[in-house]
Structure formats: C-alpha cells, structure tokens
Design a protein around this motif. Sequence first.
Motif: not given
Length: 450
Positions: A331-346
């Motif tokens: 386990x490494x320090x993960x990336x910042x969480x995704x902003x799903x409100x800005x997701x356009x190409x799911x």
Amino acid sequence: MYTGTLKMVRRRGADGRIPVRTLDRGASSSAAAAEPTGYPGGPYDTSLLVKYEHHVARHIWFGEERGPKKELKVVGHGLKLNSRVPLALPPQMESWGIFWSPQDVTEELAVELAVDYLGVSQGQAQSHVRSCRGSYYKLEWLYDIFVHHRAASSWAYATRAYLLMLVGSTIFADKTFTLVEARYLLLFRDLDGCSGYSWGAAALVTLYRYLGDASMYSCKQLGGYPTLLQCWIHEYFPTVGKRGENWNPAGNCGLPRAMRWSYRQGVLKVDDLRPILDELTPTDVIWRPFEDHRAWRVFDEICLYRGCLKWGETVVPYLPDRCLRQFGYRQYVPSPPLDCMMATDIDVDWISYHQSVVDVIGSSSVATTPSEVVNGYLEWYYRVSHPRLVPPHRDAPREVPVPVYDAGPSDPDWARVSTLIRRYLRQVNAEEEDPQFSDLFEALHISRSH
C-alpha cells in the motif's frame, strides 16, 4: 490498523478542534500555520475527509449518538425472500459488461410498462401505481404476479415479475422497505440480454451511495444490499461479530461465495463493537480471503480500474489504490480522491480500464507480507483519517492520544492470543496498575513480543 510504532498527542483548542502541528520538526512556523486545523482523534489534515464536520464519527467521539437507538435501521428482505424462492425456476431465470442505466419514468409510463411487460390489465396497473403514490411497484404485488403467471406457464411475465422483485429486495433495496422503482422493469425487457449487464457494478454503486449517506450524523437508515456488506465483513474480519459457516471453500462446487455464511444472532451491541474495531491489528484481518475461490472465479483485472462508476443519476468513485493490500500489493499513499461531479467520460474510462490498471499497480510492488505498506504511508493515514471510534480516555477529554500504538505480534497464533487477552481486559475495565490483573497484562506483553 497498524504495523509499526506511532505516538502522537494533540490538544484541543477552544473551538474543540486540534491545532495542527507538522510531522516535520524542521518545518517553519509559517508552513505549520498554513496547514488546515483538525479534529479531536483526527483527522487533523481535512483535505481528504472534507465533510468530516457532518460525519457521525465526530459526534460519537464526544458521546453524541444519532438518537435513542444507536443502530441504523437496515433494509433487509432475507426472510421474505426465503419464502418466495421457488423450488424450480424457469430456464430464463437460471442465469443473470455492458450496462445501461434506465432513466426515471412517469406514473403514466409505469402503468404502460406493467401492462406490456408484466401482463396485467390497464385498470389493475393504474390502481396499483396510484396506490404507490409514485412510479413504483410493491414487492408483494410483484410476487403475486409471479405466482399467477407461473401457474399459467406465462414464463416471460413470470420471469420479469420475479427478477424485478428480486433486485428490489436485494441490490436495489431502498428505504421504503416495500417498493421498487418502476424504471428497473426496463432492465428486463430483453430477458436474453440482461445476463450480460454489469449487475455487480450497479449493486456496488447503490451500496456506496447508501454507505456514504449512513456515515452522516443525520442519517437513521441504511439502504442497499446489507447481505453483501455483512458477508464482506465475515470474509475480511473473522474476529468481528458472529457467523456460521455452511461449507469450506475448498469443497465449494461453484456456489455463490456469500452462501458460505449463515446468520447467527450475536450478543454484542454497538457499544461493545466499537472498542473491538479500535483494537483490530493487521493480523486480525484476512487481507486476501478469496484466493481459495479462484478455481471457481478467476480474478478479473478490471477490479483494479480506478475511476467513477455510474448507475442512473448516481456517480461514485471506485478507488482500488486505497486498498491495494486486498490485491496483494504494497500500500502506498494514494492519489487525491476523484471529483465525480466533474466526471464526463465515465463510459470511455471504463472501456479503456487497462491504462487505469497500469497506473494503479505501476507505483507499487507485490507485497512480501499481507499488510505491507511503503514508508510514510502510516504517517499519512493517521494524519488524514479518524482511526479510532472511542476516545482512549473518556475522563480526560481535553487531552486525547491520537493514537498510541505498539508494534504488536508478528506470529498469527500469538496475535490471536493477544487479541483475546485484550478483549477480556477491556470487558472487565482492567487497568494495568491494578494488582489483580498484573499477570494478564504480563501475558499480553509477552504475546506482543512474539
């Protein structure tokens, strides 16, 4: 969870929060002043848990419960389903990719769908939808339709009624306890094609949404499929709760994994379980419980997809880089969480998941021990999380250790001994200074050294 030594103490300010002090002693005071303030017990870096102010854990820390009844009301239809499962199913129902999310439907369309795909009369459909006060069908009504059409060998209608009742009682269960959304009937128009849908992803999105709601202090009920959550707990945390085992995985003949477990009434209440969760160690966790199931279900690397999942209007983040030890990686320090409100190409991200898999595991390596982490991960984890549910010292609320842990035993048998001793000492409210418990505390320290 912990795997090493970490000692930190934070004092509350007048506002109840904990002023942040940087972990780097050489940092300047101006850098420390730029850090966000934190909360008692963590997090003291709120960049990850941005809504922690409304989180139930913040209130529990100060002894504030959701209400007189501490437990969430959970949507469960298990007993009803047991009585509604027929001894034999028609061929169309014996098997459950691609996925399409049905949009909301009006009451008028709900009536039309019931007529076209459930084989009921216009008047019956209108009367029923009107009684539901919205675009819903009652689960009991669907079961009655299934029984009627099964007796008449109208298998298409019977199958749709049964499957809609089934998903409304399990993976799409909502807080009404008795209804299912009419739009889900659109999923079963094509009975031959619905087995290719990604039902697991839809179930996960629904459960994630309800779990997110349940983490808020104002929430009193949990929707979604609680059996899925309960079986997940049984698999990963064998020392938590009470469970019955129907069969050993080695003798599994391809049955669904969740059928391994049977319900057992436990005696522990919420107040008993919280300190048990606080005292879990890495050796109390089965990090990869499904490896003995691979003969029946091969691991699919799409599980390492990092991105957003969508079901209807609900979009949730799916972040395997936060639980890499479940996949056998450090386990490494993960990336910042995704902003799903800005997701356009799911959909595009989902189809091209291979690149996501490379990004997730490319920064790690295969773990040499089940709970292995990279340097710096634990420091980050305790900085951004709330690792304990119960303050270690209720009688000293203005000075709360956050947290104080030692290394713990490395041998699984000694770890189990350590867990049992700690559990007993906690149940009797033992203090280490008490002479009558000195032998047990000595045994605890010995077990931790192995």
